[in-house]
Write an enzyme that holds these catalytic residues in place. Structure first.
Site, mmCIF file in Angstrom:
data_model
loop_
_atom_site.group_PDB
_atom_site.id
_atom_site.type_symbol
_atom_site.label_atom_id
_atom_site.label_comp_id
_atom_site.label_asym_id
_atom_site.label_seq_id
_atom_site.Cartn_x
_atom_site.Cartn_y
_atom_site.Cartn_z
ATOM 1 C CG LEU A 1 30.230 10.106 -26.642
ATOM 2 C CD1 LEU A 1 31.571 10.942 -26.160
ATOM 3 C CD2 LEU A 1 29.172 10.358 -25.804
ATOM 4 N N GLY A 2 29.795 11.131 -31.138
ATOM 5 C CA GLY A 2 29.262 12.126 -32.577
ATOM 6 C C GLY A 2 30.485 12.394 -33.169
ATOM 7 C CB VAL B 1 33.885 11.886 -30.390
ATOM 8 C CG1 VAL B 1 34.106 12.136 -29.087
ATOM 9 C CG2 VAL B 1 34.388 13.062 -31.071
ATOM 10 C CG ASP C 1 35.704 25.637 -36.739
ATOM 11 O OD1 ASP C 1 34.861 26.123 -37.020
ATOM 12 O OD2 ASP C 1 35.744 24.458 -36.844
#
Ligand SMILES: *[C@@H]1O[C@H](CO)[C@@H](O)[C@H](O)[C@H]1NC(C)=O
Ligand SMILES: *[C@@H]1O[C@H](CO)[C@@H](O)[C@H](O)[C@H]1NC(C)=O
Ligand SMILES: *[C@@H]1O[C@H](CO)[C@@H](O)[C@H](O)[C@H]1NC(C)=O
Ligand SMILES: *[C@@H]1O[C@H](CO)[C@@H](O)[C@H](O)[C@H]1NC(C)=O
Ligand SMILES: *[C@@H]1O[C@H](CO)[C@@H](O)[C@H](O)[C@H]1NC(C)=O
Ligand SMILES: *[C@@H]1O[C@H](CO)[C@@H](O)[C@H](O)[C@H]1NC(C)=O
Ligand SMILES: *[C@@H]1O[C@H](CO)[C@@H](O)[C@H](O)[C@H]1NC(C)=O
Ligand SMILES: *[C@@H]1O[C@H](CO)[C@@H](O)[C@H](O)[C@H]1NC(C)=O
Ligand SMILES: *[C@@H]1O[C@H](CO)[C@@H](O)[C@H](O)[C@H]1NC(C)=O
Ligand SMILES: *[C@@H]1O[C@H](CO)[C@@H](O)[C@H](O)[C@H]1NC(C)=O
Ligand SMILES: *[C@@H]1O[C@H](CO)[C@@H](O)[C@H](O)[C@H]1NC(C)=O
Ligand SMILES: *[C@@H]1O[C@H](CO)[C@@H](O)[C@H](O)[C@H]1NC(C)=O
Length: 807
Positions: free
Chosen positions: A519-520, A527, A640
């Site tokens: 997913l990334g 992920v 963050d």
């Protein structure tokens, strides 16, 4: 317009008017025309009286030169016409030649300097001195500029000026230093841009590199530590279709210049109107490590070490005697040959990479675009000539195939460099530093993991410890290169229970972590999308085991998120710790993260995300943040917040994720201090990034940036508007909308939510963000005291710099 600004504007206007009525020996114009004879005692002054053109003599000489200097400080010359051919007396005259050139002649009618534009046909021209310091020659019939002094810089680089490099012809426009303080003739030092491969700027000494800025990554020059502060990154680089690259500092309201001085240092100064002098705000060569190639090939320079030079691990001095006597020029050589060069066996490829964090990467990088650091590694490993690689999100992959020269270690900022070594060099920790650090780090990690496993184990066996368990985690030095990191802080944290998954379950769920399910990238690992047996879809974040990074962040995330329950926070479903593997399992978010939706021009969501959805996203993020700050039992600062950490569910409801850097506060603490600043460039509040002070207001700052990005669909750090300002923030300020400067001025999240829901209609006037000023403690203090007394213009104490306009 802000009344204070109007006030200031009127003041400066009155000031200018009073100046105008003064008797002055200068010509009351900014333009020379052919009917004016310009002599030694004459000057012309730019429209807003910033720069002058006239004759001057440098210190300790009677020679006369034609030049451009500041009105505030006539000794400060920014451009010289007849650099190499001084006038020996005051007989100099500036006239126009028949073909329209501006010509400087002496008493004997010899031409000492000319604009030298070719063309013989008669032409009427005029010369104007502009407020940015540029002297331009115009054709009066067409109005077009046929020559400008900015195209022939002397030793000073002014805002809006361009240094250029053409990658096809090699034609460069750069600076050349004076020979010495009394002689403007070009000396041995020059400075300019090298655009081939990855653009960098240089200072050369007689053509040999003397200093190097490190590669430009689209925002900053990565080898200049001061630039990592968002408030100093105020330049841009672009190219035209003919292959010319331009590097230019943005225009600012203060008098600022960058001078290449005669001893080869680039010095940035700002005018201090109170002291009537120039304050040095930055210079390029600060120590011996900054001098190009101090430690020779494969040497590493660290200014905090003594001696400053050492060989990179796996390398040894070429000439030990010379090295030890402090002559490092011959550098280092590889101790053990790479496997790669000995044999071809790919299966038994025993080379590996050593990670050196926070560096100014070596010179001669080759580049290929890739967003994935893993791709850089694979590419490098598969090519025997590749000796090192690095990844920067703005540049992509960099690799090196020649000797690594001009390599420097920084403290807390910079790019991670990965150096190819023969495997035995990686295993045997001959480096003394590592002998000390590794057991400590491993020790802590092991203890933390042991406790964690024990806890998970107990859970698995069905034994419950009530519902709370105490952990003590010590920081491990880690994190990716975009973050700024130091060590510190010890904290006690409590964890509720979490379902535990086996590695096998997750491996099955993700088809053995297959690429198709990727997913990334999260903060510290990949992920994947996964399917549990019952058809439930999950997101699986697998912390990269190889890097050995992120233990602390893993623990932190588990701890923080396991306590939280809110519809706008991503839900942690479980975790897995087996051997090297550390895995977090989340609910799956089908619409990915906000950055994909906002900034990917091809993403279909560009159309789906209408204003109503965007507003809902803003509001919901605000609610999630409010929960973190106020409504949960603990106060949690996310630290963050950015688009990639906001995930969207199937109904486009946002959920805040990635709590790896979050900090938990006890009930009555309000702000923290840290020497370990983590976060992402572009979203960090100034007081946090510069001083390490963080509070809920630092999250509000990030939220403000995020809000602007959601509204505009543009990335703060990648937004450039050359005319106006450096960032989305600057642009927003120019639109006169947002307020996001000092933490005192920043509203709390609940106030923001009230503003959004129109409960608060009377919005306070925004204050201008500081863009290019160096941030220091005095700003905060001045500001705070000013606020409490509520008098005058908030910057009045700081207004020692000359304001050029009242926009
Ligand atoms: C010089 O010529 C310009 C037009 O070319 C004119 O506007 C100006 O008044 C003249 N100045 C003098 C001092 O004659
Ligand atoms: C420009 O210079 C003149 C004389 O040198 C001085 O009187 C005047 O104050 C200066 N103007 C500004 C705006 O600094
Ligand atoms: C200076 O020389 C130019 C040609 O070089 C000539 O046209 C001009 O009349 C001379 N001026 C004087 C004052 O001698
Ligand atoms: C003008 O340019 C030509 C070549 O373009 C050069 O030879 C000549 O020296 C230049 N003259 C001056 C006065 O700079
Ligand atoms: C330059 O100006 C003069 C007077 O202003 C005029 O007589 C002459 O024709 C002009 N020359 C050109 C080439 O435009
Ligand atoms: C500056 O350089 C010139 C020539 O390069 C030399 O004659 C002069 O003595 C130098 N001045 C100083 C102060 O060093
Ligand atoms: C000018 O001369 C003085 C006295 O010799 C010296 O101290 C100063 O550095 C010189 N200035 C420059 C720019 O060379
Ligand atoms: C210059 O920029 C354009 C986009 O404006 C780009 O297409 C082109 O490849 C660039 N040229 C070079 C030489 O990088
Ligand atoms: C050049 O700048 C550096 C750094 O500010 C300074 O140390 C040096 O003395 C300067 N050189 C001259 C000639 O002013
Ligand atoms: C340092 O070593 C190099 C190479 O051996 C030599 O050429 C150079 O002269 C030495 N430099 C000094 C200052 O001894
Ligand atoms: C490595 O393999 C290539 C082709 O696979 C071959 O041409 C080359 O000779 C081999 N090199 C060595 C050192 O075995
Ligand atoms: C390996 O890297 C070198 C240097 O970057 C490059 O010239 C060469 O083409 C690369 N070889 C392969 C097979 O990619």
């Amino acid at each position: 317009m802000n009344t204070k600004i109007v006030h200031l504007y009127l003041q400066s206007l009155l000031f200018v008017l009073s100046v105008v009525s003064f008797p002055c020996f200068c010509l009351q114009t900014d333009t020379l025309t052919s009917n004016i004879t310009f002599r030694d005692s004459d000057t012309i002054i730019s429209g807003r009286r910033v720069f002058k053109l006239g004759f001057f003599s440098p210190e300790n000489t009677t020679n006369r030169y034609l030049g451009v200097f500041y009105n505030v400080s006539e000794e400060t010359v920014v451009w010289v016409a007849n650099r190499a051919r001084p006038l020996s007396d005051s007989s100099g005259t500036v006239t126009f030649s028949r073909n329209g050139n501006l010509v400087l002649t002496n008493g004997r009618n010899e031409t000492l300097w000319s604009t030298n534009v070719t063309g013989t046909s008669p032409r009427n021209t005029s010369a104007q001195i502009q407020d940015n310091g540029n002297l331009v020659l115009r054709d009066t019939s067409t109005g077009s500029i046929i020559w400008e002094s900015f195209a022939y810089p002397s030793d000073v680089f002014l805002p809006t000026m361009r240094i250029t490099d053409n990658i096809y012809t090699g034609h460069k426009v750069g600076l050349s230093a004076w020979t010495n303080g009394s002689d403007p003739e070009p000396g041995s030092f020059t400075s300019g841009l090298v655009a081939l491969n990855i653009p960098q700027t240089f200072i050369w000494n007689n053509g040999r590199p003397h200093w190097r800025s490190g590669p430009w990554n689209g925002m900053i020059l990565t080898g200049v530590p001061d630039m990592y502060s968002p408030y100093l990154a105020s330049s841009s680089l672009w190219n035209d279709s003919e292959g010319t690259f331009y590097f230019t500092p943005h225009e600012i309201k203060f008098l600022k210049k960058l001078t290449l001085n005669s001893t080869g240092n680039l010095v940035q100064t700002m005018w201090n109107d109170q002291q009537r002098d120039w304050d040095i705000t930055w210079f390029a060569v600060g120590n011996k490590c900054d001098i190009y190639g101090t430690c020779g090939p494969f040497g590493s320079c660290n200014v905090r070490d003594s001696p400053i030079c050492s060989c990179i691990r796996g390398f040894e001095p070429v000439n030990r005697e010379e090295w030890e006597s402090g002559n490092w020029t011959s550098g280092c050589a590889r101790r053990r040959q790479l496997q790669c060069s000995i044999s071809n066996i790919t299966s038994g490829n025993r080379d590996g990479f050593l990670r050196l964090p926070f560096t100014k990467v070596p010179d001669f990088a080759e580049q290929f675009q890739s967003r994935q650091p893993d791709v850089c590694r694979t590419r490098c490993l598969s090519n025997c000539s590749c000796l090192a690689y690095a990844h920067d999100s703005g540049i992509g992959c960099m690799s090196w195939s020649g000797p690594l020269v001009d390599f420097q270690r920084f403290d807390g900022v910079g790019i991670d460099l990965f150096i190819r070594l023969e495997s035995s060099e990686l295993d045997n920790h001959s480096d003394r530093l590592f002998v000390i650090i590794i057991p400590v780090v491993v020790g802590f990690a092991a203890i933390s993991i042991f406790i964690f496993i024990a806890w998970c184990w107990n859970k698995r066996k069905g034994k419950r410890f009530g519902d709370i368990k105490v952990f003590e985690a010590e920081h491990v030095i880690s994190l990716d290169s975009s973050a700024i990191v130091l060590k510190d802080e010890k904290e006690k944290v409590k964890v509720k229970e979490l379902p535990l998954f086996t590695f096998k379950t997750l491996s099955n769920a993700t088809d053995k972590f297959h690429e198709n399910n990727l997913l990334g990238r999260g903060g510290f690992g990949l992920v994947y999308k996964g399917y549990l047996a019952k058809g439930k879809v999950i997101a699986v974040k697998r912390l990269s085991a190889a890097s050995g990074q992120g233990n602390e962040e893993f623990m932190n995330e588990v701890v923080v998120i396991s306590k939280l329950q809110h519809r706008n926070l991503v839900r942690l479903i479980g975790c897995c710790v087996e051997g090297e593997e550390k895995i977090l399992i989340y609910e799956y978010m089908p619409n990915k993260s906000l950055d994909v939706c906002l900034f990917d021009p091809d993403h279909p969501s560009q159309k789906i995300l209408d204003w109503k959805k965007r507003f809902n996203i803003i509001e919901s993020i605000g609610r999630g943040l409010l929960y973190l700050h106020k409504d949960s039992r603990l106060k949690i600062i996310h630290r963050d917040l950015k688009p990639s950490n906001v995930l969207l569910d199937e109904d486009w409801n946002p959920k805040i994720s990635d709590f790896g850097m979050a900090r938990i506060f006890g009930g009555n603490e309000d702000f923290g201090n840290t020497s370990r600043v983590v976060g992402t460039y572009g979203y960090m509040a100034p007081e946090y990034s510069m001083e390490g002070r963080f509070s809920e207001k630092s999250d509000v700052y990030s939220f403000g940036v995020l809000m602007l990005e959601i509204i505009s669909g543009k990335k703060n750090t990648h937004y450039y508007n050359h005319e106006l300002s450096l960032s989305l923030l600057g642009w927003a300020w120019n639109c006169g909308t947002k307020k996001m400067e000092f933490s005192n001025d920043r509203p709390a999240v609940q106030t923001v939510l009230s503003m959004l829901s129109l409960e608060i209609m009377d919005l306070p006037r925004p204050e201008q963000p500081v863009f290019a000023e160096k941030w220091n403690r005095s700003h905060v203090e001045t500001r705070t005291t000013q606020r409490s007394s509520q008098t005058g213009y908030p910057y009045s104490n700081d207004l020692t710099v000359t304001v050029l306009d009242g926009r």
